[in-house]
Design a protein around this motif. Structure first.
Motif, PDB file in Angstrom:
ATOM      1  N   SER A 136       0.839  -1.213   0.000  1.00 51.46           N
ATOM      2  CA  SER A 136       0.000   0.000   0.000  1.00 51.46           C
ATOM      3  C   SER A 136       0.868   1.256   0.000  1.00 51.46           C
ATOM      4  N   ARG A 137       1.899   1.259   0.833  1.00 50.03           N
ATOM      5  CA  ARG A 137       2.753   2.453   0.908  1.00 50.03           C
ATOM      6  C   ARG A 137       3.462   2.713  -0.418  1.00 50.03           C
ATOM      7  N   GLU A 138       3.992   1.655  -1.008  1.00 43.99           N
ATOM      8  CA  GLU A 138       4.730   1.837  -2.261  1.00 43.99           C
ATOM      9  C   GLU A 138       3.797   2.285  -3.384  1.00 43.99           C
ATOM     10  N   MET A 139       2.590   1.725  -3.432  1.00 45.31           N
ATOM     11  CA  MET A 139       1.655   2.174  -4.472  1.00 45.31           C
ATOM     12  C   MET A 139       1.282   3.634  -4.257  1.00 45.31           C
ATOM     13  N   ALA A 140       1.055   4.047  -3.016  1.00 41.84           N
ATOM     14  CA  ALA A 140       0.727   5.452  -2.745  1.00 41.84           C
ATOM     15  C   ALA A 140       1.871   6.365  -3.166  1.00 41.84           C
ATOM     16  N   SER A 141       3.109   5.876  -3.071  1.00 41.29           N
ATOM     17  CA  SER A 141       4.241   6.702  -3.505  1.00 41.29           C
ATOM     18  C   SER A 141       4.319   6.776  -5.028  1.00 41.29           C
ATOM     19  N   VAL A 142       3.813   5.749  -5.703  1.00 48.60           N
ATOM     20  CA  VAL A 142       3.761   5.777  -7.168  1.00 48.60           C
ATOM     21  C   VAL A 142       2.677   6.753  -7.611  1.00 48.60           C
ATOM     22  N   GLU A 143       1.465   6.551  -7.073  1.00 47.98           N
ATOM     23  CA  GLU A 143       0.334   7.450  -7.325  1.00 47.98           C
ATOM     24  C   GLU A 143      -0.771   7.105  -6.343  1.00 47.98           C
ATOM     25  N   ASP A 144      -1.384   8.107  -5.808  1.00 51.64           N
ATOM     26  CA  ASP A 144      -2.492   7.925  -4.862  1.00 51.64           C
ATOM     27  C   ASP A 144      -3.767   8.359  -5.570  1.00 51.64           C
TER      28      ASP A 144
END
Length: 198
Positions: free
Chosen positions: A27-35
């Motif tokens: 979840s954290r890595e995806m949010a850093s890619v795009e939220d």
């Protein structure tokens, strides 16, 4: 391929699909890619991504939406492996479970999971899922595109490298806020995608 590289590809492939993400590093890595509004990170609920996505796939079954996409890790899937026989039995047409398999628990210092001796794709096949496999970014794109067009529950088993991306901040958004945002997006998307009754 590292997890964050796989997530960048998945993000590019799912601009208009609901995407349910497992907790912690994913979840954290995806949010850093795009939220995005179509992302639903399931914070602190390990093992429930497949169950949530199964329910959502029923909600969109009479729309033109291609799939509900769930992004799961091997450790999290093994926390709730019942999602595989449940999906195979119910056979929701619009469910795709992407398993990012690095054979370790990413949030607990890389402790090994059972995936080092289990073929999670074979487990899914035995439970009645259509299964694609990928070892790199091109394979991920190709198999995703193919499974997107096929009816029935699908698992995309992706082998990735162990390890988490560096310097990724914690995802501290209130889960109620995340749920409300995703619900608004999905409701609007479903109303726009529902197939008219003849």
């Amino acid at each position: 391929m590292k997890r964050i590289e796989a997530l960048r590809i998945i993000n590019d492939l799912t601009p208009d699909l609901p995407v349910v993400l497992t907790c912690a590093a994913t979840s954290r890595e995806m949010a850093s890619v795009e939220d995005r509004d179509n992302h639903f990170p399931v914070l602190d609920s390990m093992g429930l991504v497949g169950s949530i996505a199964t329910g959502l796939s029923w909600a969109v079954r009479d729309t033109d939406m291609a799939k509900v996409v769930a992004v799961e890790g091997d450790g999290s899937l093994l926390m709730n492996p019942n999602v595989l026989p449940t999906g195979g039995f119910l056979a929701p047409e619009k469910l795709m479970l992407i398993v990012l398999d690095n054979q370790v628990y990413g949030s607990t210092a890389g402790l090994p999971t059972y995936a080092s001796r289990l073929d999670l794709g074979a487990l899914a096949e035995a439970a009645g899922w259509r299964v694609g496999r990928a070892m790199d970014g091109e394979g991920l794109k190709t198999e995703f595109t193919q499974l997107l067009t096929e009816q029935g529950p699908a698992v995309l088993h992706v082998r990735i490298e162990p390890g988490n991306a560096a310097n990724i901040p914690k995802l501290l958004v209130d889960p109620v806020t995340i749920t409300a945002r995703f619900t608004r997006w999905l409701t609007t998307r479903i109303e726009g995608a529902r197939t008219p009754i003849a």
